[in-house]
Structures are given as C-alpha cells and as structure tokens.
Design a protein around this motif. Structure first.
Motif, PDB file in Angstrom:
ATOM      1  N   SER A  26      30.780  56.934  33.791  1.00  0.00           N
ATOM      2  CA  SER A  26      31.510  57.366  34.980  1.00  0.00           C
ATOM      3  C   SER A  26      32.376  56.242  35.541  1.00  0.00           C
ATOM      4  O   SER A  26      33.535  56.453  35.909  1.00  0.00           O
ATOM      5  N   GLU A  27      31.843  55.035  35.585  1.00  0.00           N
ATOM      6  CA  GLU A  27      32.604  53.893  36.079  1.00  0.00           C
ATOM      7  C   GLU A  27      33.753  53.570  35.139  1.00  0.00           C
ATOM      8  O   GLU A  27      34.843  53.198  35.569  1.00  0.00           O
ATOM      9  N   GLU A  29      35.386  55.718  33.307  1.00  0.00           N
ATOM     10  CA  GLU A  29      36.415  56.726  33.530  1.00  0.00           C
ATOM     11  C   GLU A  29      37.230  56.403  34.790  1.00  0.00           C
ATOM     12  O   GLU A  29      38.451  56.573  34.806  1.00  0.00           O
ATOM     13  N   LYS A  30      36.573  55.940  35.824  1.00  0.00           N
ATOM     14  CA  LYS A  30      37.292  55.549  37.039  1.00  0.00           C
ATOM     15  C   LYS A  30      38.287  54.436  36.742  1.00  0.00           C
ATOM     16  O   LYS A  30      39.421  54.451  37.237  1.00  0.00           O
ATOM     17  N   ASP A  31      37.852  53.464  35.938  1.00  0.00           N
ATOM     18  CA  ASP A  31      38.742  52.362  35.578  1.00  0.00           C
ATOM     19  C   ASP A  31      39.930  52.872  34.768  1.00  0.00           C
ATOM     20  O   ASP A  31      41.072  52.464  34.987  1.00  0.00           O
ATOM     21  N   TYR A  33      41.403  55.825  34.749  1.00  0.00           N
ATOM     22  CA  TYR A  33      42.400  56.566  35.531  1.00  0.00           C
ATOM     23  C   TYR A  33      43.038  55.719  36.622  1.00  0.00           C
ATOM     24  O   TYR A  33      44.179  55.987  37.028  1.00  0.00           O
ATOM     25  N   ALA A  34      42.337  54.684  37.081  1.00  0.00           N
ATOM     26  CA  ALA A  34      42.972  53.735  37.997  1.00  0.00           C
ATOM     27  C   ALA A  34      44.101  53.002  37.284  1.00  0.00           C
ATOM     28  O   ALA A  34      45.188  52.789  37.851  1.00  0.00           O
ATOM     29  N   THR A 101      43.434  64.010  37.094  1.00  0.00           N
ATOM     30  CA  THR A 101      42.838  63.169  38.131  1.00  0.00           C
ATOM     31  C   THR A 101      43.647  61.901  38.383  1.00  0.00           C
ATOM     32  O   THR A 101      43.116  60.909  38.874  1.00  0.00           O
ATOM     33  N   SER A 103      46.260  59.517  40.325  1.00  0.00           N
ATOM     34  CA  SER A 103      46.641  59.328  41.721  1.00  0.00           C
ATOM     35  C   SER A 103      48.000  58.628  41.749  1.00  0.00           C
ATOM     36  O   SER A 103      48.091  57.395  41.736  1.00  0.00           O
TER      37      SER A 103
END
Length: 204
Positions: A26-27, A29-31, A33-34, A101, A103
């Motif tokens: 999960s972390e 994936e956050k990285d 997409y950031a 997802t 931003s």
C-alpha cells in the motif's frame, strides 16, 4: 459420507486463497502515484507549450526509451541508483495498469491500447478523405505514456520514464529520477541524463 467430508475440506481451505494488500504494498502504491502526479504536474512536450485541455494517458505502462536508462547519478548516489536498476531489470517486462488516482491540476482520461492507436491514427499524416478527429480527442495535442516506477531497496530513490506523442514526427521521451526527502516528500533530481526528441524525422 465421502462427499460430505470433501465439501467440508473445501470450505475450510478456500479462505486461505484470499489475497490481501500488505501495508508495504500500500505504501509503495502511494509512492508510485505521488511520483506520477509530480511528473504530470507540468509535463514537458516536444513542441514546448502544454496546450492540452486535459491529459490523455495510456492506461498500460510501457518501458522507457532508450531501453537502457540514460541517467548518470552523482558518485554518492551510485549504490542506490544501482539498486533501482536491479528493480528495473527484474520488472521491466511486466506492465502496470494505471488507476484513476492521480492528483494533478488538469482533468485526465486513461486510454486503452485501442484508444491510443485511434488517437495516433488521427494525428498521423493527413490522408485524402480522412474524417474529423472524434470529440474525445479535441482540445488535446498529446498522448502520454508512463513506465512503471523502480525503487532502491529502502524506497528512497525512484527511477521512471515518461513519453509524449503528438504526431508522426512529434514525440519526446525522458527518463526521470526522484528522491524522497526527510519530510517524506518526493522531489525530482536533475541528474545528468538524456532527452530523446522526434522532430522532423530526427532524434536528439
């Protein structure tokens, strides 16, 4: 009796096949997409100005170009960069399906492979009797393709690529490096690298 016992065994084992996303995944994936969002915050194109009313992005990632990442890290970052290259070599043949997802400041649409080909057909050399571009492609000059994101072991350094395509002789390919700061924010590192431009039939 045997049949009943078999059914009980299936009911007991089946839950073990459920797949769950680990906190580490999960972390990661956050990285990912950031970093994608940073790349698309103000993307460069081969024709200079970003005249896209919205971004058209291929939903499936593709390897960057050239295939061997043309980035030269500073000496103190060579070890971390080599780890990212190992991750790249291991996973470069496995495409990622992008999720909605991102931003970014502009609206965007994820295009299937067929839609990317359709867009390219509308931007290829004019043909006699060719039709007007579909409404979904109006107000747009480029289609973007991203590569997956490749990390060092500590996931503090990331290697990725982005390309834009706007016509038969209009394209830009870039490798990029990002580093996670002490505040856990990703920032692009302008290390020595290469930019490949398709313009008037030449590559630079």
């Amino acid at each position: 009796m045997f049949r009943f016992a078999y059914l009980i065994m299936i009911c007991t084992i089946a839950p073990g096949f459920q797949q769950e996303t680990s906190p580490t995944d999960s972390e990661r994936e956050k990285d990912v997409y950031a970093i994608y969002s940073l790349m698309l915050a103000n993307p460069q194109t081969s024709h200079g100005a970003d005249n896209n009313e919205r971004y058209l992005i291929a939903v499936t990632t593709a390897p960057g170009y050239p295939q061997q990442p043309c980035v030269r890290p500073p000496t103190v970052r060579e070890a971390d960069f080599r780890e990212a290259l190992v991750d790249y070599e291991r996973r470069k043949g496995t495409p990622r399906q992008l999720k909605q997802t991102l931003s970014i400041r502009k609206p965007y649409v994820l295009l299937s492979a067929d839609e990317v080909r359709e867009f390219m057909a509308t931007r290829s050399m004019p043909r006699i009797g060719s039709e007007v571009a579909p409404e979904k492609f109006r107000g747009v000059t480029d289609v973007f393709t991203l590569s997956d994101v490749y990390f060092n072991q500590r996931r503090t350094l990331a290697l990725t690529a982005i390309s834009t395509w706007c016509g038969s002789l209009c394209a830009l390919y870039q490798w990029k490096v990002f580093e996670k700061t002490d505040t856990a924010k990703w920032e692009e590192r302008k290390w020595v690298g290469c930019v490949t431009i398709a313009k008037l039939g030449d590559a630079e």
